[in-house]
Scaffold this active site. Structure first.
Site, PDB file in Angstrom:
ATOM      1  N   LYS A  64       0.859  -1.193   0.000  1.00  0.00           N
ATOM      2  CA  LYS A  64       0.000   0.000   0.000  1.00  0.00           C
ATOM      3  C   LYS A  64       0.886   1.231   0.000  1.00  0.00           C
ATOM      4  CE  LYS A  64      -4.434   0.977   0.240  1.00  0.00           C
ATOM      5  NZ  LYS A  64      -5.603   0.166  -0.135  1.00  0.00           N
TER       6      LYS A  64
ATOM      7  N   ASP B 177      -7.085   4.399  -4.325  1.00  0.00           N
ATOM      8  CA  ASP B 177      -7.728   4.276  -3.001  1.00  0.00           C
ATOM      9  C   ASP B 177      -8.323   5.665  -2.745  1.00  0.00           C
ATOM     10  OD1 ASP B 177      -7.751   2.233  -0.548  1.00  0.00           O
ATOM     11  OD2 ASP B 177      -7.474   4.210   0.321  1.00  0.00           O
TER      12      ASP B 177
HETATM   13  P1  NDP Z   1     -12.929   8.029  -2.565  1.00  0.00           P
HETATM   14  O1  NDP Z   1     -11.838   9.008  -2.393  1.00  0.00           O
HETATM   15  O2  NDP Z   1     -13.500   7.802  -3.900  1.00  0.00           O
HETATM   16  O3  NDP Z   1     -14.135   8.383  -1.579  1.00  0.00           O
HETATM   17  C1  NDP Z   1     -13.949   8.469  -0.210  1.00  0.00           C
HETATM   18  C2  NDP Z   1     -15.265   8.794   0.452  1.00  0.00           C
HETATM   19  O4  NDP Z   1     -15.125   8.636   1.864  1.00  0.00           O
HETATM   20  C3  NDP Z   1     -15.694  10.231   0.239  1.00  0.00           C
HETATM   21  O5  NDP Z   1     -17.087  10.297   0.285  1.00  0.00           O
HETATM   22  C4  NDP Z   1     -15.076  10.940   1.430  1.00  0.00           C
HETATM   23  O6  NDP Z   1     -15.705  12.151   1.781  1.00  0.00           O
HETATM   24  C5  NDP Z   1     -15.246   9.900   2.521  1.00  0.00           C
HETATM   25  N1  NDP Z   1     -14.155  10.063   3.506  1.00  0.00           N
HETATM   26  C6  NDP Z   1     -12.836   9.850   3.291  1.00  0.00           C
HETATM   27  N2  NDP Z   1     -12.110  10.124   4.381  1.00  0.00           N
HETATM   28  C7  NDP Z   1     -12.993  10.526   5.310  1.00  0.00           C
HETATM   29  C8  NDP Z   1     -12.862  10.934   6.633  1.00  0.00           C
HETATM   30  N3  NDP Z   1     -11.670  11.013   7.257  1.00  0.00           N
HETATM   31  N4  NDP Z   1     -14.010  11.259   7.302  1.00  0.00           N
HETATM   32  C9  NDP Z   1     -15.229  11.181   6.688  1.00  0.00           C
HETATM   33  N5  NDP Z   1     -15.395  10.788   5.411  1.00  0.00           N
HETATM   34  C10 NDP Z   1     -14.314  10.479   4.740  1.00  0.00           C
HETATM   35  O7  NDP Z   1     -12.347   6.671  -1.943  1.00  0.00           O
HETATM   36  P2  NDP Z   1     -12.859   5.169  -2.186  1.00  0.00           P
HETATM   37  O8  NDP Z   1     -14.316   5.121  -2.366  1.00  0.00           O
HETATM   38  O9  NDP Z   1     -11.980   4.564  -3.192  1.00  0.00           O
HETATM   39  O10 NDP Z   1     -12.455   4.503  -0.794  1.00  0.00           O
HETATM   40  C11 NDP Z   1     -13.358   4.400   0.307  1.00  0.00           C
HETATM   41  C12 NDP Z   1     -12.899   3.305   1.246  1.00  0.00           C
HETATM   42  O11 NDP Z   1     -12.879   2.058   0.534  1.00  0.00           O
HETATM   43  C13 NDP Z   1     -11.491   3.460   1.819  1.00  0.00           C
HETATM   44  O12 NDP Z   1     -11.467   2.899   3.113  1.00  0.00           O
HETATM   45  C14 NDP Z   1     -10.640   2.608   0.887  1.00  0.00           C
HETATM   46  O13 NDP Z   1      -9.453   2.165   1.530  1.00  0.00           O
HETATM   47  C15 NDP Z   1     -11.593   1.448   0.642  1.00  0.00           C
HETATM   48  N6  NDP Z   1     -11.367   0.636  -0.549  1.00  0.00           N
HETATM   49  C16 NDP Z   1     -11.233   1.201  -1.791  1.00  0.00           C
HETATM   50  C17 NDP Z   1     -11.044   0.392  -2.894  1.00  0.00           C
HETATM   51  C18 NDP Z   1     -10.965   0.958  -4.272  1.00  0.00           C
HETATM   52  O14 NDP Z   1     -10.841   0.155  -5.208  1.00  0.00           O
HETATM   53  N7  NDP Z   1     -11.041   2.251  -4.482  1.00  0.00           N
HETATM   54  C19 NDP Z   1     -10.917  -1.062  -2.755  1.00  0.00           C
HETATM   55  C20 NDP Z   1     -11.164  -1.566  -1.441  1.00  0.00           C
HETATM   56  C21 NDP Z   1     -11.347  -0.724  -0.377  1.00  0.00           C
HETATM   57  P3  NDP Z   1     -14.982  13.537   1.473  1.00  0.00           P
HETATM   58  O15 NDP Z   1     -14.997  13.667  -0.021  1.00  0.00           O
HETATM   59  O16 NDP Z   1     -15.782  14.556   2.188  1.00  0.00           O
HETATM   60  O17 NDP Z   1     -13.579  13.404   2.012  1.00  0.00           O
HETATM   61  O1  2IT Z   2      -7.990  -1.447  -0.570  1.00  0.00           O
HETATM   62  C1  2IT Z   2      -7.947  -1.941  -1.719  1.00  0.00           C
HETATM   63  O2  2IT Z   2      -8.107  -3.141  -1.920  1.00  0.00           O
HETATM   64  C2  2IT Z   2      -7.726  -1.031  -2.857  1.00  0.00           C
HETATM   65  N1  2IT Z   2      -7.637   0.166  -2.643  1.00  0.00           N
HETATM   66  C3  2IT Z   2      -7.609  -1.576  -4.238  1.00  0.00           C
HETATM   67  C4  2IT Z   2      -6.208  -2.043  -4.500  1.00  0.00           C
HETATM   68  C5  2IT Z   2      -5.894  -2.475  -5.917  1.00  0.00           C
HETATM   69  O3  2IT Z   2      -4.707  -2.770  -6.125  1.00  0.00           O
HETATM   70  O4  2IT Z   2      -6.760  -2.532  -6.768  1.00  0.00           O
END
Ligand code: NDP
Ligand code: 2IT
Length: 447
Positions: free
Chosen positions: A128, A168
């Site tokens: 990561k 992420d």
């Molecule tokens: P994005 O940046 O697309 O969206 C993040 C969302 O979460 C936004 O709505 C944001 O609001 C909110 N958020 C982030 N940080 C905070 C915080 N400190 N407090 C309150 N709200 C918060 O990210 P993703 O959707 O990609 O990721 C969301 C979660 O999913 C994370 O935990 C990530 O690690 C996990 N994840 C992502 C994957 C991927 O493929 N993208 C895969 C597996 C897991 P705001 O815009 O107001 O900050």
């Molecule tokens: O938390 C996760 O699994 C991710 N942000 C996706 C990682 C990836 O390599 O697609």
């Protein structure tokens, strides 16, 4: 020494060595809780020093990222890449750009990623990275210059067979584009397999954008099926409104559920008849706007500034924003309101006390390393397509994703049963992931 004492000693060493990294301690503690079940049956894992080796990243890279904003001011951020474990394949995991990023956060995410990736059954190790850069309010040109500076250091450490980053929080298609462009320029080679989450025209995979959210929805459908029911007619609350949340909402709706609330860091919106995804995407994807704009545009919706989205009653809760966003009080409210299934779209969004509250209340709870593995699994499918210079259709890739999520669900449930913890997805996922990695590490000797 008893197994529990042995594990407690190792865990204490891990904590001491990583002082000031509470999220990493939390992620490690969650896995350690399951390990006694394995080590009692298979003492050879503890004897080979496997657990200590697993807790120590193979390599950690920390670097300076200087860049110039549109006004000509110089900024200095910190970049990270933790190459945690390569027993099963090249390091694989996302990059997070968010002001809260520090080494402990990247380590917790990298540690979880090892087991998550193992559960997919695909050949990917765990890693990561990210930066404390805050993309909010920055112009495209500023984000581009930041990404170029970040990749100027990162490029020496990654590669198709070495380490394959993706997105992420704060890193989506726009950032992957700038990062890939700079990698290509620095190396003078079109190495598609070095990053995943690319655009479709330049080596990306169909369904990768949707994959984490779709995958969580498929996992929820499997959990409900185990309980003898389905998503049809269920109310669902999804926190966040980023990549994971939007596509979880899309798939839940396709599978017959109704998502009534979602959020961002400013508050949440409730739309009792079901969120209008087209409006949500326009606000969040096209305009990069704030969630209250949804309530301004949709008459049936209301915006609650601050507050807890978990106050909204639902059958299914899918925390999909960030770590520790759902605490014991919120869990108690959800349980009181009759929630039946909770599945983590985010990484570690549920605090340990909240997980215990769900266990005590008999709520089915799936940890992120199982429920949100669809994103990284589809990244591995993107790597397969890049390696064979092929590109698959949306339908075919989506079928592969659905089959992978069914497989993870089956494996988690079966492992939990095998180890005397039927219905416990946390133990099932931890144990199944651990065994896969530990066996590979054992076979390769002390490395
Ligand atoms: P994005 O940046 O697309 O969206 C993040 C969302 O979460 C936004 O709505 C944001 O609001 C909110 N958020 C982030 N940080 C905070 C915080 N400190 N407090 C309150 N709200 C918060 O990210 P993703 O959707 O990609 O990721 C969301 C979660 O999913 C994370 O935990 C990530 O690690 C996990 N994840 C992502 C994957 C991927 O493929 N993208 C895969 C597996 C897991 P705001 O815009 O107001 O900050
Ligand atoms: O938390 C996760 O699994 C991710 N942000 C996706 C990682 C990836 O390599 O697609």
């Amino acid at each position: 020494m008893s197994t529990n004492e042995q594990l407690a000693t190792i865990y204490d060493q891990v904590r001491t060595r990583s002082a000031g990294e509470p999220e990493f301690h939390q992620a490690a503690a969650e896995v350690f809780e399951s390990l006694h079940l394995v080590v009692e049956r298979r003492p050879e894992y503890a004897e080979a020093g496997l657990i200590e080796r697993l807790c120590e990243p193979e390599r950690q890279i920390i670097f300076r990222v200087p860049w110039v904003d549109d006004a000509g001011t110089v900024h200095v951020n910190r970049g990270f890449r933790v190459q945690y474990n390569s027993a099963l394949g090249p390091y694989k995991g996302g990059l997070r750009f968010h002001p809260t990023v520090n080494l402990g956060i990247v380590k917790f995410l990298g540690f979880e990623q090892i087991f998550k990736n193992a559960l997919t059954g695909l050949p990917i190790g765990g890693g990561k990275g990210g930066s404390d850069f805050d993309p909010k309010g920055r112009s495209d040109a500023e984000v581009m210059r930041f990404c170029q500076s970040f990749m100027t250091e990162l490029h020496r450490h990654i590669g198709e067979y070495i380490d394959v980053p993706a997105g992420d929080i704060g890193v989506g298609a726009r950032e992957i584009g700038y990062l890939f462009g700079q990698y290509k320029r620095l190396t003078n080679s079109y190495e598609s397999g070095v990053l995943t989450g690319k655009g479709i025209a330049w080596g990306g995979s169909q369904v990768r954008r949707e994959a984490t959210g779709y995958g969580v929805a498929y996992f929820v459908a499997e959990m409900l099926d185990s309980l003898g029911t389905s998503l049809d007619g269920k109310t669902v609350v999804v926190s966040g409104s980023g990549n994971v949340a939007l596509y979880a909402i899309e798939k839940v709706h396709q599978l017959g559920g109704t998502v009534t609330a979602c959020s961002d860091s400013s508050g949440y919106v409730v739309d009792p008849g079901g969120l209008d995804l087209a409006v949500l995407k326009a606000v969040k994807e096209d305009r990069r706007g704030r969630i209250d704009e949804y309530a301004t545009e949709v008459a049936t919706a209301s915006f609650v500034a601050g507050g807890s989205i978990w106050d909204v009653p639902c059958d299914v809760a899918v925390p999909s924003a960030t770590q520790n966003e759902l605490d014991a009080d919120a869990a108690a409210v959800l349980a009181r309101n009759g929630v039946r299934v909770v599945a983590e779209g985010a990484n570690m969004p549920t605090t340990p006390a909240a997980i215990q509250t769900f266990r005590d209340a008999g709520v089915a709870f799936a940890p992120g390393k199982a429920a949100n593995a669809g994103g990284v699994a589809t990244s591995a499918l993107e790597m397969q397509q890049n390696a064979s210079r092929d590109s698959w259709s949306f339908e075919y890739t989506d079928r592969r994703l659905a089959a992978i999520m069914r497989g993870i669900h089956r494996r988690t449930v079966t492992t939990a049963e095998e180890y005397g913890m039927p219905g416990d997805y946390v133990h099932g996922a931890n144990i199944a992931g651990f065994i896969e990695v530990a066996d590979a590490m054992s076979a390769m000797g002390v490395i």
